[in-house]
Design a protein around this motif. Structure first.
Motif, PDB file in Angstrom:
ATOM      1  N   TRP A 191       0.812  -1.218   0.000  1.00 12.38           N
ATOM      2  CA  TRP A 191       0.000   0.000   0.000  1.00 12.38           C
ATOM      3  C   TRP A 191       0.848   1.273   0.000  1.00 12.38           C
ATOM      4  O   TRP A 191       0.466   2.261  -0.675  1.00 12.38           O
ATOM      5  N   PRO A 192       2.017   1.337   0.695  1.00 12.27           N
ATOM      6  CA  PRO A 192       2.814   2.560   0.566  1.00 12.27           C
ATOM      7  C   PRO A 192       3.326   2.788  -0.850  1.00 12.27           C
ATOM      8  O   PRO A 192       3.390   3.937  -1.309  1.00 12.27           O
ATOM      9  N   ALA A 193       3.697   1.712  -1.566  1.00 12.06           N
ATOM     10  CA  ALA A 193       4.154   1.877  -2.947  1.00 12.06           C
ATOM     11  C   ALA A 193       3.018   2.358  -3.847  1.00 12.06           C
ATOM     12  O   ALA A 193       3.221   3.204  -4.726  1.00 12.06           O
ATOM     13  N   VAL A 194       1.815   1.822  -3.631  1.00 13.06           N
ATOM     14  CA  VAL A 194       0.648   2.262  -4.401  1.00 13.06           C
ATOM     15  C   VAL A 194       0.392   3.751  -4.159  1.00 13.06           C
ATOM     16  O   VAL A 194       0.171   4.539  -5.091  1.00 13.06           O
ATOM     17  N   ALA A 195       0.436   4.152  -2.885  1.00 10.27           N
ATOM     18  CA  ALA A 195       0.171   5.552  -2.548  1.00 10.27           C
ATOM     19  C   ALA A 195       1.264   6.472  -3.078  1.00 10.27           C
ATOM     20  O   ALA A 195       0.980   7.577  -3.562  1.00 10.27           O
ATOM     21  N   GLY A 340      -7.302   4.973  10.963  1.00 12.01           N
ATOM     22  CA  GLY A 340      -7.006   3.936   9.986  1.00 12.01           C
ATOM     23  C   GLY A 340      -8.227   3.244   9.420  1.00 12.01           C
ATOM     24  O   GLY A 340      -8.163   2.649   8.339  1.00 12.01           O
ATOM     25  N   ARG A 341      -9.358   3.315  10.111  1.00 12.53           N
ATOM     26  CA  ARG A 341     -10.573   2.693   9.590  1.00 12.53           C
ATOM     27  C   ARG A 341     -11.117   3.425   8.371  1.00 12.53           C
ATOM     28  O   ARG A 341     -11.962   2.876   7.654  1.00 12.53           O
ATOM     29  N   ALA A 342     -10.622   4.647   8.123  1.00  9.43           N
ATOM     30  CA  ALA A 342     -10.973   5.332   6.882  1.00  9.43           C
ATOM     31  C   ALA A 342     -10.265   4.709   5.689  1.00  9.43           C
ATOM     32  O   ALA A 342     -10.691   4.890   4.544  1.00  9.43           O
ATOM     33  N   LEU A 343      -9.184   3.966   5.956  1.00 13.01           N
ATOM     34  CA  LEU A 343      -8.461   3.257   4.902  1.00 13.01           C
ATOM     35  C   LEU A 343      -9.017   1.855   4.686  1.00 13.01           C
ATOM     36  O   LEU A 343      -9.031   1.345   3.558  1.00 13.01           O
ATOM     37  N   TYR A 344      -9.443   1.217   5.780  1.00 12.26           N
ATOM     38  CA  TYR A 344     -10.000  -0.147   5.716  1.00 12.26           C
ATOM     39  C   TYR A 344     -10.894  -0.301   6.934  1.00 12.26           C
ATOM     40  O   TYR A 344     -10.409  -0.348   8.074  1.00 12.26           O
ATOM     41  N   GLY A 345     -12.213  -0.363   6.679  1.00 10.03           N
ATOM     42  CA  GLY A 345     -13.174  -0.434   7.767  1.00 10.03           C
ATOM     43  C   GLY A 345     -14.162  -1.568   7.583  1.00 10.03           C
ATOM     44  O   GLY A 345     -13.919  -2.523   6.844  1.00 10.03           O
ATOM     45  N   GLU A 346     -15.301  -1.463   8.243  1.00  9.13           N
ATOM     46  CA  GLU A 346     -16.292  -2.546   8.236  1.00  9.13           C
ATOM     47  C   GLU A 346     -16.743  -2.947   6.834  1.00  9.13           C
ATOM     48  O   GLU A 346     -16.770  -4.139   6.516  1.00  9.13           O
ATOM     49  N   ASP A 370      -4.782   3.402  -2.372  1.00 10.81           N
ATOM     50  CA  ASP A 370      -5.580   4.388  -3.099  1.00 10.81           C
ATOM     51  C   ASP A 370      -6.236   5.377  -2.140  1.00 10.81           C
ATOM     52  O   ASP A 370      -6.266   6.590  -2.394  1.00 10.81           O
ATOM     53  N   ARG A 371      -6.765   4.863  -1.044  1.00 15.80           N
ATOM     54  CA  ARG A 371      -7.451   5.749  -0.098  1.00 15.80           C
ATOM     55  C   ARG A 371      -6.465   6.657   0.634  1.00 15.80           C
ATOM     56  O   ARG A 371      -6.755   7.828   0.895  1.00 15.80           O
ATOM     57  N   PHE A 372      -5.291   6.111   0.974  1.00 16.00           N
ATOM     58  CA  PHE A 372      -4.290   6.964   1.611  1.00 16.00           C
ATOM     59  C   PHE A 372      -3.878   8.085   0.668  1.00 16.00           C
ATOM     60  O   PHE A 372      -3.746   9.245   1.076  1.00 16.00           O
ATOM     61  N   ALA A 373      -3.655   7.748  -0.597  1.00 14.25           N
ATOM     62  CA  ALA A 373      -3.259   8.762  -1.576  1.00 14.25           C
ATOM     63  C   ALA A 373      -4.331   9.837  -1.699  1.00 14.25           C
ATOM     64  O   ALA A 373      -4.021  11.042  -1.756  1.00 14.25           O
ATOM     65  N   PHE A 377      -2.556  12.976  -0.325  1.00 14.42           N
ATOM     66  CA  PHE A 377      -2.023  13.734  -1.454  1.00 14.42           C
ATOM     67  C   PHE A 377      -3.100  14.505  -2.215  1.00 14.42           C
ATOM     68  O   PHE A 377      -2.784  15.213  -3.172  1.00 14.42           O
ATOM     69  N   GLY A 378      -4.352  14.358  -1.798  1.00 10.74           N
ATOM     70  CA  GLY A 378      -5.434  15.079  -2.452  1.00 10.74           C
ATOM     71  C   GLY A 378      -5.294  16.585  -2.283  1.00 10.74           C
ATOM     72  O   GLY A 378      -4.451  17.090  -1.525  1.00 10.74           O
TER      73      GLY A 378
END
Length: 386
Positions: A191-195, A340-346, A370-373, A377-378
């Motif tokens: 995920w860091p490489a994707v972001a 972190g649940r904004a990156l991966y949650g329920e 993708d969500r971290f980016a 970075f948005g």
């Protein structure tokens, strides 16, 4: 017969490592400097920090064929199926172009139940990429994130020069095995490489499997590493090792952040709490591995009632990180917090379950990246270009 050019491997063509060690065979990239490694002679930390997550060779060449001699150390777990060989990924002018594996090398067998490991030595092997388009191009070879990799020799059928300087900002990230990367994600799929790719930045990934533990030597290593953007993802390892209680956690977070600010007083600094992980949301550690039908899973062994006595859970850690960052942000406007649940949650757990109850798979890494980016970075994110 191919007319090969041999290029010495060194800092001029290697990115993502904090130090290079000369070995009997070649060069071993480290993601923690020697001073940090000497302060914690833990064999598991020694293994994961020398697994080159985010480390890549980067150069410019007209070559149509590239060979890299390596001595990998592959990790297998006793009583578990043998995992696939790690991937070497070729990126040409920013596009993933080819993948290869390195057959052979050393094999390190880990007994998680006994907490021991044995390494069987193996031979140097060669990774080959052929059929590349002619003409000048920027090439990156990303090393397997979960295999220690000694770099022995780089050969190309045309001369090599340093990669073009694109003026990208440097993002320094520290986290747990989730940041280190799952084996099936591939080195450019963590995920860091994707972001980093989405954000157009140069990545230094200090994701250290099992070792995001607020260690002072890690904070000092980050303090002393040039970077424009910094993030730390803290929590899961502190719970699953049952390393400390709430009384120690808060001051340790403050100390880690204080050390980072000594070297990076005004850089955007993002603190990220754990992603959703049901096994440890409300149950303290330590975590125990279990093999069911050859499948590795994890079980929390603590008692939820002991939260009142200061035992840590992911919920407790999120609350405390939110409180600490909010208090510090009053005097540090470049400090930010992300649940972190904004990156991966329920909803993500239902769609992309954690295969072992703890780690995301390749699709999960892409979603988190993708969500971290998008968040960081948005246009209005803490890492947005000014």
């Amino acid at each position: 017969m191919t007319d090969w050019t041999t290029t010495p491997v060194g800092p001029h063509i290697l990115r993502g490592a904090l130090e290079l060690e000369r070995t009997a065979r070649g060069l071993l990239p480290h993601r923690l400097p020697g001073r940090a490694r000497r302060q914690c002679p833990d064999p598991y930390l020694a293994m994961v920090e020398s697994q080159p997550s985010g480390v890549r060779l980067a150069f410019r060449t007209r070559a149509t064929a590239v060979e890299l001699d390596v001595l990998p150390t592959k990790v297998v777990y006793r009583d578990a199926p043998t995992p696939p060989d790690g991937l070497y990924e070729l990126v040409v002018d920013g596009r993933l172009t080819a993948r290869a594996i390195a057959a052979g090398g050393n094999v390190r067998t880990v007994d998680m139940m006994a907490g021991s490991a044995v390494t069987e030595p193996g031979p140097v092997t060669t990774v080959r990429f052929t059929g590349l388009a002619a003409g000048e191009k920027d090439i990156e070879i990303w090393l397997p994130q979960a295999e220690i990799t000694e770099l022995v020799a780089l050969r190309t059928d045309a001369p090599v020069s340093e990669a073009a300087d694109h003026g990208r900002r440097v993002w320094l990230h520290h986290g747990s095995s989730i940041s280190h990367g799952s084996r099936d994600s591939g080195p450019t799929g963590t995920w860091p490489a994707v972001a980093a790719r989405a954000g157009g930045v140069e990545l230094i990934n200090l994701g250290l499997g099992g070792n995001a533990l607020l260690d002072p030597f890690t904070a000092r290593a980050m303090r002393d590493t040039p970077a424009d953007l910094i993030s730390i993802k803290i929590g899961i390892n502190l719970v699953n090792t049952d390393l400390m209680r709430l009384r120690a956690f808060g001051p340790a977070v403050h100390g880690f952040l204080d050390t980072l600010r000594e070297g990076h007083p005004s850089a955007p600094l993002l603190v990220v709490s754990p992603i959703l992980c049901p096994v440890q949301e409300d149950t303290p550690g330590p975590l125990a591995p279990e093999f069911e039908g050859g499948t590795l899973r994890f079980r929390a062994t603590g008692d939820p009632a002991e939260r009142a006595a200061g035992r840590l859970t992911l919920g407790v850690i999120r609350d405390e990180l939110a409180r600490i960052t909010a208090a510090r942000a009053a005097e540090d406007p470049n400090l930010h917090y992300l649940d972190g649940r904004a990156l991966y949650g329920e909803p993500d757990l239902a769609e992309l379950p954690l295969p072992d109850g703890l780690h995301p798979d390749a699709a999960g890494h892409r979603r988190i990246g993708d969500r971290f980016a998008e968040h960081a970075f948005g246009e209005r994110g803490p890492f947005a270009s000014k």
